[in-house]
Design an enzyme around this catalytic site. Structure first.
Site, PDB file in Angstrom:
ATOM      1  N   CYS A  85       1.014  -1.758  -0.132  1.00  9.86           N
ATOM      2  CA  CYS A  85      -0.139   0.326   0.057  1.00  9.86           C
ATOM      3  C   CYS A  85       0.582   1.054   0.069  1.00  9.86           C
ATOM      4  O   CYS A  85       1.940   1.257  -0.480  1.00  9.86           O
ATOM      5  CB  CYS A  85      -0.682  -0.347   1.115  1.00  9.86           C
ATOM      6  SG  CYS A  85      -2.268   1.417   1.124  1.00  9.86           S
ATOM      7  N   HIS A 183      -3.010  -5.418   1.897  1.00  8.44           N
ATOM      8  CA  HIS A 183      -2.945  -5.670   2.736  1.00  8.44           C
ATOM      9  C   HIS A 183      -2.262  -6.811   2.980  1.00  8.44           C
ATOM     10  O   HIS A 183      -3.242  -7.329   3.001  1.00  8.44           O
ATOM     11  CB  HIS A 183      -3.482  -4.767   4.146  1.00  8.44           C
ATOM     12  CG  HIS A 183      -3.323  -3.291   4.191  1.00  8.44           C
ATOM     13  ND1 HIS A 183      -2.170  -2.652   4.459  1.00  8.44           N
ATOM     14  CD2 HIS A 183      -4.126  -2.444   3.254  1.00  8.44           C
ATOM     15  CE1 HIS A 183      -2.457  -1.750   4.249  1.00  8.44           C
ATOM     16  NE2 HIS A 183      -3.573  -0.914   3.350  1.00  8.44           N
ATOM     17  N   GLU A 185      -0.434  -8.472   4.976  1.00 11.82           N
ATOM     18  CA  GLU A 185      -0.253  -9.340   6.098  1.00 11.82           C
ATOM     19  C   GLU A 185      -1.760  -9.156   6.701  1.00 11.82           C
ATOM     20  O   GLU A 185      -1.749  -9.552   8.149  1.00 11.82           O
ATOM     21  CB  GLU A 185       0.140  -7.772   6.480  1.00 11.82           C
ATOM     22  CG  GLU A 185      -0.348  -6.543   7.270  1.00 11.82           C
ATOM     23  CD  GLU A 185      -0.180  -5.375   6.021  1.00 11.82           C
ATOM     24  OE1 GLU A 185      -1.087  -4.437   6.739  1.00 11.82           O
ATOM     25  OE2 GLU A 185      -0.007  -5.927   5.255  1.00 11.82           O
TER      26      GLU A 185
END
Length: 205
Positions: A85, A183, A185
């Site tokens: 991002c 994202h 994660e």
């Protein structure tokens, strides 16, 4: 880095952004994960993750903590780096719709459009085909950028395959550098981080 077979140390730029989430995923993958706030901490890293957050704030804080130039030089020197991002913006050579005077670390021969998917209310999720990963990955986009243009050395890893942003490039790789608009994660899927860990291992001397 000189000890053969040693677990790699992967740092996470930790002055701003989704630091803990990346540290957790990397730790679960068995690497040494460390927060990077100072040049000395960067020196110990075999690779670096630049997380989502706010790209203008990241650049300003990196300047304040005397980390900007060391980061830029390590990346220029071949340090594997993975931007997510805002981290994609930080690794881009060029920005569209950037803030006045906005700096990037550079390294990726791409033009990235900042906040391309709109404001926070326009954030969305979706499944993407990702090069080198068999099953689709679930991607979370929050005020995300996308890649407008890229040079010949840049490999496209993923595009949006539905909706108004269909066809837009949202993941790229160039040599030891990798970036996603979304994202990875979040959501418990470590496969994209595993791709980066493998990239670090391939480039470690």
């Amino acid at each position: 880095m000189s000890e053969a077979g040693r677990r790699p140390t992967i740092g996470v730029f930790a002055l701003q952004g989704d630091v803990r989430e990346h540290l957790r995923v990397l730790t679960d993958l068995g690497v040494r994960a460390t927060a990077v706030r100072r040049p000395a901490e960067l020196d110990a890293c075999d690779g670096l993750v630049i997380p989502g957050g706010e790209s203008t704030t990241m650049a300003k804080l990196a300047r304040t903590f005397d980390l900007f130039e060391p980061l830029r030089q390590r990346i220029k020197g071949g340090l594997p780096a993975f931007g997510t991002c805002a981290g994609m913006i930080m690794l881009a050579d060029r920005i569209e719709d950037g803030a006045p005077g906005q700096e990037t670390l550079g390294g990726l021969d791409v033009t990235v459009r900042r906040n391309a998917f709109g404001r926070q209310v326009d954030s969305f999720e979706g499944d993407l085909e990702f090069a080198g990963i068999e099953q689709p990955v679930h991607a979370v986009f929050i005020r995300a950028p996308w890649v407008e243009e890229h040079g010949p050395a840049v490999e496209v890893l993923a595009r949006v395959d539905e909706g108004p942003a269909m066809g837009r490039i949202v993941a790229v790789r160039q040599g030891p550098l990798m970036a996603t608009s979304f994202h990875p994660e979040w959501g418990g899927d470590a496969r994209i981080h595993r791709v980066f860990v493998d990239l670090v291992l391939d480039h470690r001397h």
